[in-house]
Design an enzyme around this catalytic site. Structure first.
Site, short mmCIF file in Angstrom:
data_model
loop_
_atom_site.label_atom_id
_atom_site.label_comp_id
_atom_site.label_asym_id
_atom_site.label_seq_id
_atom_site.Cartn_x
_atom_site.Cartn_y
_atom_site.Cartn_z
N ASP A 68 17.02 -3.62 21.14
CA ASP A 68 16.28 -3.15 19.97
C ASP A 68 14.92 -3.80 19.94
O ASP A 68 14.82 -4.97 19.56
CB ASP A 68 17.08 -3.47 18.71
N GLU A 128 0.81 8.12 6.49
CA GLU A 128 -0.04 8.09 5.30
C GLU A 128 -1.49 8.37 5.67
O GLU A 128 -2.22 9.04 4.94
CB GLU A 128 0.07 6.73 4.61
N THR A 180 0.81 -1.22 0.00
CA THR A 180 0.00 0.00 0.00
C THR A 180 0.84 1.27 0.00
O THR A 180 0.68 2.13 0.86
CB THR A 180 -0.92 0.02 1.25
N LEU A 183 -0.69 4.84 0.67
CA LEU A 183 -2.04 4.69 1.23
C LEU A 183 -1.92 3.98 2.57
O LEU A 183 -1.07 3.11 2.74
CB LEU A 183 -2.92 3.84 0.30
N HIS A 210 9.44 2.10 18.10
CA HIS A 210 8.70 0.90 17.74
C HIS A 210 8.66 -0.07 18.91
O HIS A 210 9.40 0.07 19.89
CB HIS A 210 9.26 0.25 16.47
N HIS A 252 19.74 -7.95 16.63
CA HIS A 252 18.84 -8.79 15.84
C HIS A 252 19.06 -10.29 16.03
O HIS A 252 18.68 -11.08 15.16
CB HIS A 252 18.90 -8.43 14.34
N GLU A 258 2.61 3.93 7.90
CA GLU A 258 1.16 3.88 7.66
C GLU A 258 0.45 5.01 8.41
O GLU A 258 -0.49 5.61 7.90
CB GLU A 258 0.60 2.52 8.07
N GLU A 290 8.16 -2.15 12.84
CA GLU A 290 9.27 -1.35 12.33
C GLU A 290 10.33 -2.23 11.70
O GLU A 290 10.95 -1.87 10.70
CB GLU A 290 9.89 -0.54 13.47
N GLU A 291 10.53 -3.40 12.31
CA GLU A 291 11.64 -4.24 11.84
C GLU A 291 11.45 -4.71 10.40
O GLU A 291 12.41 -5.03 9.71
CB GLU A 291 11.81 -5.46 12.77
#
Lengths: 740, 740
Positions: A378, A428, A258, A261, A368, A545, A425, A416-417
């Site tokens: 993280d 948007e 998207t 949008l 996040h 990570h 979003e 976020e990852e």
């Protein structure tokens, strides 16, 4: 008494009373009717600084990182509830809070059919397999919620071929292999993290016919060369041999289906076949113990010196294994990737403290929530700070002690990852409202990479507020330094205006600030505590990570005592309060002049001659920069003058609007049509080598070898005009508002 | 007197004085310290209405239309000076005024080599020539400053071929000719004005291989059928037989070489070879006396009934001339066009009255200055009103009687006739500043087309202020009607909210409001006096864009006494004052609900079934419209409540920002990438037949005949999501500002 006397006295009394009334009404200014406008209250600031508690941050972190909380997982949703509960607490909550959910395209490894990397012998049998999971060293690396290491958005597939070593997977790395006469078609390329983005490794590889990509983290890059179990976590902060960096390999940000949008269920979704930005070939990350098995057995030419790492052997280029190694010489590597794309619900959580005076001005602060595994660093180190800040401010609010002048919005972003999805979003969905009303966006993702010094990335107008804040906070380290004084020892630059000052980094797209600065043009910053570079050259904290990024990792190695976390909380808290409560917005727009001047000088020095050869003048750019400088300085003067008087709140609001909206004037949605979301003509990605206006730098770099009159040179001129127009527009916005 | 008495009296006196002081200070509210906020002053409004003088407008018009003032001509520059002089007048001028110049690409006929239309006989000799100039009927149609009739931006060339008649030059007209078996390749097509845009005639023609286009004005379309000299100007308002409508044939607007960039000298200019939107083949307009010579001699089939006009003969299709006519049957028509493109300086003039309280809010009022010839109606009737309005307001200002709450900006745009160039370049240069600060744009171009009734085009939020203004102004016609009551007799609609009200038209791109509404999303309106349609069917006032559009034409036929001009001046003046001075902005955002509801209903009724067939639901659109309606109504309630109290100016400013910025929320620069400048998702050009959201209408019309799953249907879904997102964003902007 005679009646005349009585009359006289009465009249006299009336006259005196009347005179008094007149004097009282007109001669004494009435304070109550024009109270001093609400401004930053230093006592409140002191209180907040004092109440931000290291131990509470530690307890927040313990809870947040207790379980893996991958985006859209049940535990991720539990944390949504935890945030809502905290932000709705009657004694320490905000005015209101709520969660909003988007339906977004995520990528996961298959649970039934794990991704595998095997060595296949000449007869087709599997003679060696790489680890599928990280070693369960602390009891937290096992269990069904620890997602198998994978390259999110890498396509599924089972390519098999001879192994080659391709350094960092940069374009020039594959060219080097070609130069060395190595046929890349159908090979599997082993690459190491760093140098270029994750997704770029597969993109570059595929261009050369490579069939599959492996990515590992070299101990030289992450562990200062150390690699044995007794030198790594849980014995030190370094990455254990089985640790694997997960990550998104998607090239853009936002929900892939998207673009532009909001990913609400009803929104139009691009056909999967038309999605661009996914890695083109199967890709899988592995740990360095597996990489050692592969790399130390390679055949072929010795790799260049800069390609060597710390695996304890000489890295060779391949293709294939050496005859005297652990595997038969003609063994191949099979990379079986079974990733699946899934539409999942991912939530943002938002909370607000309503501004008392200007509720329609938002100071937006976020991080996040989703992690790859436990994500203690993280992102939970940031969320732990976020929760402590909202608790302290919420408590003052609920007690009735304080309400900010402007609204403060707290955000916990989802997914976020996978590519800054929740925050993108959100921008948007509320594009106009946010663009019109947001004073600044403050991001604290990983709050502590290491405990040496503050590190701030941001646009120039936020420099002043960060400096003001950090000068007043004690640094957690030894000595009696302020955070500012400690910071300047690690990162500094010589400013033509201020002399030696801490240097702010510029904002890329590494965290959720990206849509705010690049898409919406909102002044943004990212705050963290970070490394002493004389002590480590790790490209990032080593367990990044991986399943080793746990509470104990932070508690034992990264920030015992949580004083760096507290320092970040205090810095962010002070910045938020200054932005939300100061009568005059502490955004110093004239600090953009230094950036513009340095971009201009780079253009003149490094591109001037080339441009002149093609009859392109930098004159209009010089004029525009000078105009900006003059208008910014004049505005600064007007503010100083006003600050000495007792200006009307409406007057100050108008000035503050000029300050707040300056950053918007640098947006041009038509400047870089090929760059999704990037509209900021000063901070868009720069691929050209000259550190100047990115559009100009990139266009020049493309045009350099073409003839005058080419399309590429036309694009240089177009980019130059785009920058000049933006700067002229910025100057116009700073001018007195009734000047034509 | 005893000393005790004296002491008693003294103490008593002191006590009384003290009591008075206390009473005076605390018990009597101090007005001076919290004065009522500046609001619309009805006395000032009355004064302005009374001072707007019909005779001064007449004198302005006489001066403005004294000489031809084609864009960038010396007389155009003289008028720049005239405007500057008026706006800098110490007794009736504005706070400041200035001219700014752009270097823009205009198109002119060659003076040395005039454009000609000839009939060429079988032997190659010229046997007939069309007139090169209009007949000098009033002594004003001759002279070097009267530009020869031409089609601006039509390419030069000398095509020659058989003549065909192509009605209005619409796509279906050429298809009809094809159906009739007429070979169009290499022909010259004679078309009449109307139906489709000027440029579209040549575009459509070229698609069918036509080599050149002639355009004329049929007396049926412009003169209510009349065509003889004694029935036309100077004997009536009708167009003389030699009159030719000039005009721009450029398809877009703005300077053709600098799309999205201001046409300052340094700006990047597109290579001419890459400019799109110019007519592809030579084109020339002619008068109907020349058209009669051509058309009444055509051979071939009789044209369809709807193609017939009032030239006094049966129109045939051609190709070529009939054997029994004035010219040999195989004669051809030669169209020789020698237009030249030239970079010219064109100026805007801007003047400002600084707002006393909110100088950073602009009420922008403008008209273009350039004409094709004398341009008494177009545009000087508007400029005459502009000058009278600025004089009256300027006089009050200079006397110290009045200063508006917000700033009022007056604009005289250059080169509108070539494609809204001056206004468009202005919006490109000051995009952000204007978008952030402009309350509304008011356009008065041709102020009087005819003197029957007011006609207003505008976006829904301006309806209420126009209604308020016009209810208080007397209509110039017979009877004692207000402008509003007269207006409702000519244009009306039944509103579900208000009952019968005058109907506002919607804004296309016919004048300088276009960049403001479509590119910047600023609430805009266009005001004029216009026809009684029961008295004339002329497509526009008959001398439009000809050398007969002169002062006497206006003075004798269009508006003797100038009372309609005065009515427009009063309407515009009242609207300006209400917008600049009202404490609460008189923009009623809930009036958008009716538009949205009607667009929604059209979509449901006319597209619902089709969409359902392709599994596309209108549900999200229904929700979004309902949400908008609810939020707009709730905001209206909050405003009503506030208006009853004594709200703080900052509080009202925040509400006004919501009202002002609502229109911006409908902009999406990525909605229509192929439509230059059009970003407003409600008012972009609609080619689909269903009167609903233009993106949806157009996409459905393109997708209708394609299969489900086609790109075209994906675009329908994308357009639907774009509208839903815009409406949801609009609703979010109207919500209480601290609601998440």
């Amino acid at each position: 008494m005679q009646w005349t006397k009585v009359l006289g006295l009465g009249l006299g009394a009336a006259a005196l009373l009347g005179l008094g009334i007149i004097l009282g009404h007109f001669a004494i200014p009435k304070k109550a009717n024009s109270p001093a406008p609400q401004d930053l209250d230093l006592e409140i600031l002191e209180t907040v600084m004092g109440q931000l508690d290291a131990n509470r941050i530690r307890e927040n972190l313990r809870e947040l990182s207790r379980e893996p909380h991958l985006a859209s997982s049940p535990r991720d949703e539990d944390l949504v509830q935890l945030l809502l509960q905290r932000w709705k607490d009657p004694e320490s909550g905000l005015d209101s809070a709520g969660a909003s959910t988007y339906e977004v395209l995520l990528s996961f490894p298959s649970q039934e059919q794990p991704n595998v990397v095997d060595i296949v012998g000449p007869t087709g049998g599997i003679i060696h397999s790489c680890h599928r999971t990280e070693e369960n060293v602390t009891g937290e690396q096992g269990g069904p919620d620890v997602v198998q290491p994978y390259a999110a958005y890498a396509p599924s597939g089972t390519p098999q071929g001879l192994l080659v070593y391709a350094n960092r997977g940069a374009e020039e790395d594959f060219k080097e292999l070609q130069t060395q006469g190595i046929k890349l078609e159908g090979t599997i390329a082993l690459t190491r993290y760093g140098g270029v983005g994750r997704g770029a490794k597969a993109v570059n590889a595929a261009k050369h016919g490579v069939a599959g990509v492996l990515v590992y983290t070299d101990p030289a890059d992450i562990n200062d060369g150390l690699s044995s179990p007794d030198e790594t976590f849980p014995n030190s902060w370094y990455l254990p041999p089985s640790g694997v960096e997960r990550g998104s390999y998607y090239e853009y940000f936002g929900d892939p289906l998207t673009p532009y949008l909001p990913a609400v269920p009803s929104s139009f979704r691009v056909d999967l076949a038309n999605v661009s930005g996914f890695p083109p070939i199967p890709t899988q990350p592995i740990g360095f113990q597996d990489a050692r098995d592969l790399l130390c057995n390679l055949n072929g030419t010795l790799a260049p010196a800069t390609w060597q790492g710390a695996l304890g052997c000489h890295y060779r280029l391949g293709p294939g294994f050496r005859p005297d190694g652990d595997f038969p010489a003609d063994s191949q590597v099979n990379v079986s990737v079974y990733n699946r794309l899934e539409l999942r619900n991912s939530s943002n959580v938002l909370g607000i403290i309503r501004g008392a005076v200007e509720p329609d001005r938002y100071v937006l602060y976020g991080n996040h929530r989703d992690s790859w595994v436990h994500g203690a660093v993280d992102p939970s180190s940031g969320t732990a700070v976020l929760l402590e800040l909202s608790r302290v401010l919420g408590t003052l609010l609920k007690k009735g002690t304080w309400r900010p002048r402007r609204s403060i919005v707290f955000a916990s972003w989802g997914a976020e990852e996978f590519g800054l999805i929740g925050s993108t979003e959100f921008t948007e969905e509320f594009f106009n409202k946010l663009q019109e009303r947001t004073v600044a966006y403050i991001n604290v993702d990983i709050s502590v990479f290491a405990n040496a010094t503050l590190r701030v990335q941001g646009t120039p107008p936020v420099q002043t507020v960060v400096f003001s804040a950090t000068k007043e906070i004690r640094s957690p380290g030894p000595g009696d330094l302020s955070i500012y004084d400690n910071w300047i020892r690690y990162f500094n630059r010589s400013s033509p205006v201020y002399g030696l000052v801490p240097s702010l980094g510029s904002l890329g797209a590494g965290s959720d600030y990206a849509p705010f600065i690049h898409f919406l043009g909102i002044s943004s910053m990212d705050i963290a505590y970070t490394y002493d570079r004389s002590k480590t050259s790790a490209r990032i904290y080593p367990t990044y990570h991986t399943a080793f990024d746990t509470f104990d990792y932070v508690d034992k190695f990264l920030d015992p005592g949580f004083s760096s976390h507290q320092a970040v909380a205090r810095t962010a808290g002070s910045v938020i309060l200054r932005l939300s409560d100061s009568f005059f917005l502490p955004l110093k727009v004239s600090d953009y002049s230094e950036t513009l001047r340095s971009f201009l000088q780079a253009a003149q020095q490094d591109l001037g001659a080339l441009l002149e050869q093609h009859s392109i003048s930098l004159g209009p750019l010089v004029n525009a920069v000078e105009k900006f400088e003059a208008e910014a300085a004049a505005l600064g003067q007007r503010i100083s003058t006003l600050q000495k008087g007792s200006p009307d709140p409406l007057q100050v609001r108008m000035l503050n609007d000029q300050l707040m909206l300056l950053e918007r004037t640098f947006l041009n949605p038509r400047a870089f049509p090929e760059e999704r979301y990037y509209s900021h003509v000063l901070w868009a990605p720069r691929t050209g080598s000259v550190v100047t206006f990115p559009g100009l730098s990139n266009a020049c770099s493309r045009a350099r070898d073409t003839a005058s009159g080419s399309e590429a040179w036309a694009e240089v001129q177009r980019q130059l005009s785009i920058v000049v127009t933006a700067l002229e527009g910025a100057a116009a916005t700073l001018r007195p508002v009734a000047d034509l």
